[in-house]
Design an enzyme around this catalytic site. Structure first.
Site, mmCIF file in Angstrom:
data_model
loop_
_atom_site.group_PDB
_atom_site.id
_atom_site.type_symbol
_atom_site.label_atom_id
_atom_site.label_comp_id
_atom_site.label_asym_id
_atom_site.label_seq_id
_atom_site.Cartn_x
_atom_site.Cartn_y
_atom_site.Cartn_z
ATOM 1 N N ASP A 123 5.925 -7.748 1.761
ATOM 2 C CA ASP A 123 5.226 -7.193 2.868
ATOM 3 C C ASP A 123 5.092 -8.247 4.005
ATOM 4 O OD1 ASP A 123 3.688 -5.208 4.526
ATOM 5 O OD2 ASP A 123 3.741 -4.090 2.819
ATOM 6 N N ARG A 126 0.869 -1.136 -0.153
ATOM 7 C CA ARG A 126 0.073 0.041 -0.150
ATOM 8 C C ARG A 126 1.032 1.212 0.062
ATOM 9 N NH1 ARG A 126 -1.708 -0.573 6.441
ATOM 10 N NH2 ARG A 126 0.009 0.853 7.215
ATOM 11 N N ILE A 156 3.136 4.457 -0.328
ATOM 12 C CA ILE A 156 4.242 4.946 -1.128
ATOM 13 C C ILE A 156 4.843 3.627 -1.678
ATOM 14 C CG2 ILE A 156 6.416 6.052 -1.217
ATOM 15 C CD1 ILE A 156 5.622 7.904 1.339
ATOM 16 N N TYR A 164 11.415 7.346 15.752
ATOM 17 C CA TYR A 164 11.370 7.620 14.305
ATOM 18 C C TYR A 164 12.456 8.413 13.702
ATOM 19 C CZ TYR A 164 8.751 8.273 9.712
ATOM 20 O OH TYR A 164 8.414 8.242 8.303
ATOM 21 N N ALA A 198 9.790 -0.247 3.560
ATOM 22 C CA ALA A 198 8.818 -0.519 4.603
ATOM 23 C C ALA A 198 9.369 0.456 5.906
ATOM 24 C CB ALA A 198 9.212 -1.850 4.954
ATOM 25 N N LYS A 213 5.134 8.519 20.612
ATOM 26 C CA LYS A 213 5.112 8.834 22.005
ATOM 27 C C LYS A 213 6.109 9.572 22.275
ATOM 28 C CE LYS A 213 1.933 6.278 24.075
ATOM 29 N NZ LYS A 213 0.628 6.916 24.231
ATOM 30 N N ASN A 227 7.320 8.935 27.783
ATOM 31 C CA ASN A 227 6.041 7.815 27.996
ATOM 32 C C ASN A 227 6.367 6.612 26.798
ATOM 33 O OD1 ASN A 227 4.663 9.840 29.526
ATOM 34 N ND2 ASN A 227 4.002 10.806 27.411
HETATM 35 P P1 NAD Z 1 2.284 2.814 5.270
HETATM 36 O O1 NAD Z 1 2.320 2.235 6.523
HETATM 37 O O2 NAD Z 1 1.214 2.909 4.147
HETATM 38 O O3 NAD Z 1 3.244 1.585 4.515
HETATM 39 C C1 NAD Z 1 4.258 0.908 5.108
HETATM 40 C C2 NAD Z 1 4.302 -0.538 4.790
HETATM 41 O O4 NAD Z 1 5.609 -1.273 5.131
HETATM 42 C C3 NAD Z 1 3.077 -1.411 5.143
HETATM 43 O O5 NAD Z 1 2.643 -1.961 4.028
HETATM 44 C C4 NAD Z 1 3.671 -1.971 6.297
HETATM 45 O O6 NAD Z 1 2.895 -3.354 6.123
HETATM 46 C C5 NAD Z 1 5.041 -2.476 5.740
HETATM 47 N N1 NAD Z 1 5.900 -2.951 6.948
HETATM 48 C C6 NAD Z 1 5.737 -2.506 8.061
HETATM 49 N N2 NAD Z 1 6.640 -3.194 8.710
HETATM 50 C C7 NAD Z 1 7.196 -4.194 7.938
HETATM 51 C C8 NAD Z 1 7.951 -5.324 8.075
HETATM 52 N N3 NAD Z 1 8.437 -5.635 9.577
HETATM 53 N N4 NAD Z 1 8.494 -6.116 7.136
HETATM 54 C C9 NAD Z 1 7.865 -5.776 5.929
HETATM 55 N N5 NAD Z 1 6.964 -4.678 5.659
HETATM 56 C C10 NAD Z 1 6.522 -4.027 6.841
HETATM 57 O O7 NAD Z 1 3.271 4.095 5.007
HETATM 58 P P2 NAD Z 1 3.745 4.929 3.846
HETATM 59 O O8 NAD Z 1 3.219 6.297 4.359
HETATM 60 O O9 NAD Z 1 3.314 4.504 2.565
HETATM 61 O O10 NAD Z 1 5.205 5.144 4.101
HETATM 62 C C11 NAD Z 1 6.171 4.343 3.332
HETATM 63 C C12 NAD Z 1 7.587 4.997 3.689
HETATM 64 O O11 NAD Z 1 7.673 6.157 3.572
HETATM 65 C C13 NAD Z 1 7.706 4.672 5.165
HETATM 66 O O12 NAD Z 1 9.275 4.416 5.434
HETATM 67 C C14 NAD Z 1 7.679 6.031 5.959
HETATM 68 O O13 NAD Z 1 8.377 5.985 7.039
HETATM 69 C C15 NAD Z 1 8.145 7.004 4.856
HETATM 70 N N6 NAD Z 1 7.654 8.120 4.891
HETATM 71 C C16 NAD Z 1 6.122 8.630 4.663
HETATM 72 C C17 NAD Z 1 5.809 9.667 4.535
HETATM 73 C C18 NAD Z 1 4.366 9.907 4.499
HETATM 74 O O14 NAD Z 1 3.933 11.454 4.856
HETATM 75 N N7 NAD Z 1 3.352 9.088 4.400
HETATM 76 C C19 NAD Z 1 6.784 10.585 5.064
HETATM 77 C C20 NAD Z 1 7.945 10.526 5.179
HETATM 78 C C21 NAD Z 1 8.561 9.223 5.218
#
Ligand code: NAD
Length: 451
Positions: free
Chosen positions: A242, A221, A223, A357, A293, A299, A303
């Site tokens: 995933d 899902r 990005i 994070y 991923a 938090k 906490n």
């Molecule tokens: P999302 O939560 O929609 O997707 C992340 C995916 O990673 C999920 O499908 C999840 O199941 C998978 N995942 C989590 N743990 C895992 C594991 N142990 N093994 C395999 N897969 C695993 O998040 P997103 O918004 O699409 O973000 C994608 C990336 O971009 C992440 O690294 C996030 O930190 C980074 N990011 C996102 C944003 C934003 O605005 N959405 C901003 C900065 C960085």
């Protein structure tokens, strides 16, 4: 995941209210469409005397199908707007010569069309011995970042530092920056060096990844899903990975992009070996690895239970280092391979409630710094994207007022889309980007956070 405010501002009533109250007016960004021109309007190319990139700029722009002009329109002329202004500043050796920038850009700034592009090219200051030249080249950063803030209507400004000797390696970067693919990349500094993989021109720029195998983690899902789509659009076979709980959605993505799926928790102790066996038996090796991923477990530090700290560091950073180590030691990453990390502006600016994070995402930047020389020796590259506010399930879960702040506090006055991050990854992955090594490019619309 929809920006209702932006939709409202494009309605008749919304337009009126926005004007009356002086509210932010985000311009819908022009994004890549197959068959559409890279930019609306010609590109004006200029340069300071003694520059070394003029030919490379013109060649790249023409190859991208852009109309190139080299003489500026006269004062007061009312011709069509330009799609972009590119300036070779490598000839600037003293602070006084920075005036060349003013002389080129000042008369034409009002002639840039919507979603236009300003690109300045210079020499990496860290490679310059002469102090005056170093100062002048370093100054280019302030120029482009300020211009980025002045541009309206979805336009962007970037600085590209090109090392001496890498003049013939600029094409993939200019094609990216001078196109709708870089819609939400603004005020960034890109470095093109002489150390990295080979900059191999693809046979077909519409399918530059044909014959390549790519892995995207966290691709069921958000990005990651978009990265899988864009890398597949560019011709790669994409392995989407995933956790097993996401297996259903993962299979749908794999089917849609004509790739294959791998259910694996990337933090499991045996994950690197399982991954390598999967790659070796099915594909023999891999060309592109995107560590997308990621999780948040927010938090305030006071906490935060230890499990929240550990899980974020494991998923977002430690597991990626283990995978890289195995890929490189067992030579499963092919020559001219790509490793691409996903950082975040939270790893640059920090964020309340995200000490875990932010640590992990700053660590991704450290991963790029540490491994860029090693990947260069190996014949590949490592780079990262640092997304700002991207419209996904992750950001939809943020409380309304914080969410609106994150969304608007950037030069574009809107959030980016997953595709904006994915296009940036595709630029790194391009075989012609072999000299783009060790970069962290923010996909944040010039967010005020950490700027
Ligand atoms: P999302 O939560 O929609 O997707 C992340 C995916 O990673 C999920 O499908 C999840 O199941 C998978 N995942 C989590 N743990 C895992 C594991 N142990 N093994 C395999 N897969 C695993 O998040 P997103 O918004 O699409 O973000 C994608 C990336 O971009 C992440 O690294 C996030 O930190 C980074 N990011 C996102 C944003 C934003 O605005 N959405 C901003 C900065 C960085």
């Amino acid at each position: 995941m929809t920006d209702r405010y932006q939709q409202f501002t494009t309605s008749a009533a919304g337009k009126l209210l926005v004007k009356r109250l002086g509210l932010p007016e985000p311009t819908p960004l022009r994004r890549f469409k197959s068959g559409a021109p890279a930019l609306e309007g010609p590109v004006l190319v200029g340069g300071a005397p003694g520059g070394r990139l003029g030919d490379a700029i013109t060649t790249a722009a023409k190859a991208a199908g852009l109309e190139v002009q080299t003489s500026a329109p006269g004062e007061g002329s009312s011709g069509p707007k330009f799609g972009g202004f590119v300036f070779d500043a490598t000839g600037i050796k003293t602070p006084e010569q920075l005036r060349e920038l003013y002389d080129f850009y000042h008369p034409i700034m009002r002639k840039l069309g919507a979603s236009g592009r300003v690109v300045v090219l210079g020499t990496p200051p860290e490679t310059i011995e002469d102090p005056l030249e170093l100062v002048a080249q370093r100054a280019l950063e302030g120029f482009t970042r300020s211009v980025g803030k002045e541009l309206l209507r979805g336009s962007t400004a970037q600085l590209v530092y090109v090392a001496t000797g890498a003049e013939d390696k600029v094409e993939s970067t200019l094609r990216f920056l001078l196109s709708a693919k870089s819609a939400y990349v603004d005020a960034q500094v890109v470095r093109i060096g002489t150390h990295g993989g080979a900059a191999t021109e693809p046979e077909d720029w519409n399918a530059p990844l044909a014959g390549k195998v790519a892995l995207v983690t966290g691709a069921s899902r958000g990005i990651g899903e978009s990265m899988a789509e864009i890398l597949a659009r560019d011709g790669a076979h994409v392995i989407v990975l995933d956790i097993p709980a996401q297996g259903g959605d993962l299979a749908k993505v794999a089917n849609r992009v004509g790739g294959s799926s791998l259910q694996l928790d990337i933090t499991a102790a045996d994950a690197p070996q399982k991954l390598i066996e999967h790659i070796k038996t099915r594909h023999g090796g891999i060309d592109i690895v995107v560590h997308n991923a990621g999780i948040t477990r927010d938090k305030k530090l006071a906490n935060m239970k230890e499990g929240l700290w550990d899980s974020v560091i494991q998923v977002n950073l430690a597991s990626q280092l283990r995978v890289n180590d195995a890929l490189l030691k067992q030579k499963v990453l092919r020559p001219n391979g790509r490793i691409i990390g996903v950082s975040s502006i939270a790893g640059i600016a920090g964020n309340t409630g995200q000490s875990n994070y932010g640590t992990s995402k700053a660590g991704v930047i450290g991963m790029v710094d540490a491994f860029a020389p090693k990947l260069a020796e190996y014949g590949g590259t490592i780079n990262a994207v640092a997304p700002g506010f991207i419209e996904t399930q992750m950001t939809a879960a943020i409380p309304l007022f914080t969410r609106e702040g994150g969304r608007r506090l950037n030069s574009m006055m809107q959030g980016g889309l997953p595709v904006d991050v994915a296009e940036t990854v595709a630029w790194y992955a391009n075989p012609a980007s072999g000299a783009v090594n060790g970069n962290v490019v923010r996909v944040c619309g010039q967010s005020l956070l950490g700027a």
